[in-house]
Design an enzyme around this catalytic site. Structure first.
Site, mmCIF file in Angstrom:
data_model
loop_
_atom_site.group_PDB
_atom_site.id
_atom_site.type_symbol
_atom_site.label_atom_id
_atom_site.label_comp_id
_atom_site.label_asym_id
_atom_site.label_seq_id
_atom_site.Cartn_x
_atom_site.Cartn_y
_atom_site.Cartn_z
ATOM 1 N N GLY A 1 2.745 -1.272 4.313
ATOM 2 C CA GLY A 1 2.738 0.159 4.031
ATOM 3 C C GLY A 1 4.148 0.662 3.798
ATOM 4 O O GLY A 1 4.725 0.486 2.719
ATOM 5 N N GLY A 2 4.737 1.261 4.816
ATOM 6 C CA GLY A 2 6.043 1.911 4.699
ATOM 7 C C GLY A 2 7.110 1.073 3.999
ATOM 8 O O GLY A 2 7.825 1.573 3.113
ATOM 9 N N ASN B 1 0.871 -1.176 0.000
ATOM 10 C CA ASN B 1 0.000 0.000 0.000
ATOM 11 C C ASN B 1 0.907 1.225 0.000
ATOM 12 O O ASN B 1 1.474 1.575 1.032
ATOM 13 C CB ASN B 1 -0.885 -0.041 1.262
ATOM 14 N N TRP B 2 1.033 1.857 -1.170
ATOM 15 C CA TRP B 2 1.967 2.988 -1.284
ATOM 16 C C TRP B 2 1.409 4.271 -0.692
ATOM 17 O O TRP B 2 2.098 5.286 -0.633
ATOM 18 C CB TRP B 2 2.321 3.220 -2.764
ATOM 19 N N LYS B 3 0.138 4.242 -0.311
ATOM 20 C CA LYS B 3 -0.531 5.422 0.266
ATOM 21 C C LYS B 3 -0.276 6.649 -0.616
ATOM 22 O O LYS B 3 -0.149 6.513 -1.830
ATOM 23 C CB LYS B 3 -0.062 5.658 1.702
ATOM 24 N N GLY C 1 2.197 1.929 10.783
ATOM 25 C CA GLY C 1 3.102 3.069 10.661
ATOM 26 C C GLY C 1 3.762 3.473 11.963
ATOM 27 O O GLY C 1 4.352 4.546 12.059
ATOM 28 N N GLU D 1 -5.328 -5.599 10.431
ATOM 29 C CA GLU D 1 -4.377 -4.512 10.651
ATOM 30 C C GLU D 1 -4.697 -3.796 11.962
ATOM 31 O O GLU D 1 -5.547 -2.901 11.991
ATOM 32 C CB GLU D 1 -4.454 -3.504 9.500
ATOM 33 N N SER E 1 3.432 -2.455 10.442
ATOM 34 C CA SER E 1 4.878 -2.408 10.700
ATOM 35 C C SER E 1 5.609 -3.706 10.356
ATOM 36 O O SER E 1 6.523 -4.114 11.078
ATOM 37 C CB SER E 1 5.149 -1.995 12.152
ATOM 38 N N GLU F 1 -7.101 4.074 7.949
ATOM 39 C CA GLU F 1 -6.981 5.531 7.710
ATOM 40 C C GLU F 1 -8.264 6.066 7.081
ATOM 41 O O GLU F 1 -8.685 7.190 7.358
ATOM 42 C CB GLU F 1 -5.745 5.812 6.838
ATOM 43 N N HIS G 1 -9.613 0.441 4.931
ATOM 44 C CA HIS G 1 -8.324 0.701 5.595
ATOM 45 C C HIS G 1 -8.578 1.610 6.800
ATOM 46 O O HIS G 1 -9.433 2.495 6.754
ATOM 47 C CB HIS G 1 -7.349 1.367 4.611
HETATM 48 C C1 PEP Z 1 -0.835 -0.072 6.026
HETATM 49 O O1 PEP Z 1 -0.893 1.119 5.775
HETATM 50 O O2 PEP Z 1 -1.729 -0.819 5.613
HETATM 51 C C2 PEP Z 1 0.299 -0.576 6.812
HETATM 52 C C3 PEP Z 1 0.275 -1.810 7.212
HETATM 53 O O3 PEP Z 1 1.309 0.311 7.053
HETATM 54 P P1 PEP Z 1 2.751 -0.021 7.728
HETATM 55 O O4 PEP Z 1 3.261 -1.276 7.089
HETATM 56 O O5 PEP Z 1 3.595 1.173 7.395
HETATM 57 O O6 PEP Z 1 2.527 -0.182 9.185
#
Ligand code: PEP
Length: 252
Positions: free
Chosen positions: A233-234, A9-11, A173, A167, A212, A97, A95
């Site tokens: 994500g990151g 997920n590049w957000k 994050g 999640e 994470s 967010e 998600h």
């Molecule tokens: C996400 O945004 O779905 C996520 C899991 O982010 P991260 O891996 O950065 O915690």
């Protein structure tokens, strides 16, 4: 046997050039014969271009969100048909967010899930509890509620081709991942909620962990019996790190 799955997920990150470079680096490292399904989810405006770069590769295209409505006066929104038209195979819905910042509730998430299914694409349904909800020991209750809203509207058959991502909000994050045991406990619970409606569909359902995940912790999390891959994500913004994560998934 469930085919392992990893989605990035590049957000809201990266320019056209940066994201094209990211995908080129990723494609150089993806093994030609991988059994793992790999998906990248760029922002809407980059979907078409990234999709073209993915052509003839074994990496699929996904979107980060979708409008629940099919067509019409919904300024700023993007329909499921539009996502399909630019080559998306997967769409993330629910998600945390979107739930927290844009106030998307369970009912709206369920409608988005249906909109994705109606176009023959595969929803990646995110569920998970906040830190406060975990501390109050209501994790299973929250996840059951989020999942049931979709099961009630779409029917369990819709989960024959769908992905669920657990999640925990406190792990997204933050650099603070759930322990493998914590993830397994909730993944097993998610499977049991689906199993109560259809055991065969539950056994085949792929459940991803997100929060994470890094190259250094992926293997121990993915080793758990009900963890079929990750939503990243990151770490999906760095090709080498994402590739390490893809290499760590295991077949269950
Ligand atoms: C996400 O945004 O779905 C996520 C899991 O982010 P991260 O891996 O950065 O915690």
């Amino acid at each position: 046997m469930r085919r392992p799955f990893v989605a990035g997920n590049w957000k809201m990150h990266g320019s056209r050039t940066e994201n094209a470079e990211l995908i080129e680096a990723l494609l150089l490292g993806v093994p030609g014969q991988t059994t793992t399904e790999i998906v990248v989810c760029p922002t809407f405006v980059h979907l078409w271009e990234i999709g073209r770069l993915l052509k003839a590769s074994n990496v699929s295209l996904g979107a980060q969100s979708v409008c629940a409505e099919a067509v019409g006066a919904f300024t700023g929104e993007v329909s499921a048909a539009m996502l399909k038209d630019v080559g998306c195979r997967y769409v993330i819905v629910g998600h945390s967010e979107r739930r927290a910042i844009y106030k998307e509730d369970d009912a709206l998430v369920a409608r988005k899930f249906l909109a994705v299914k109606a176009q023959g694409m595969i929803p990646i349904l995110c569920v998970g509890e906040s830190l406060d909800e975990r501390e109050r020991r209501t994790t299973n209750q929250i996840v059951t509620r989020q999942l049931s809203a979709v099961l009630d509207l779409a029917g369990v058959e819709a989960f024959g081709e769908a992905i669920v991502a657990y999640e925990p909000v406190w792990a997204i994050g933050t650099g603070k991942n759930a322990s493998p045991e914590q993830a397994q406990e909730v993944h097993a619970h998610i499977r049991s909620v689906v199993e109560a409606r259809d055991a065969k569909i539950a056994a085949r359902l792929r459940i991803l962990y997100g929060g994470s995940v890094k190259g250094s912790n992926a293997r121990e999390i993915f080793a758990m019996a009900d963890v079929d891959g990750g939503l990243i994500g990151g770490a999906s913004l760095k090709a080498d790190e994402f590739l390490k994560i893809c290499a760590a998934v295991q077949v269950h």
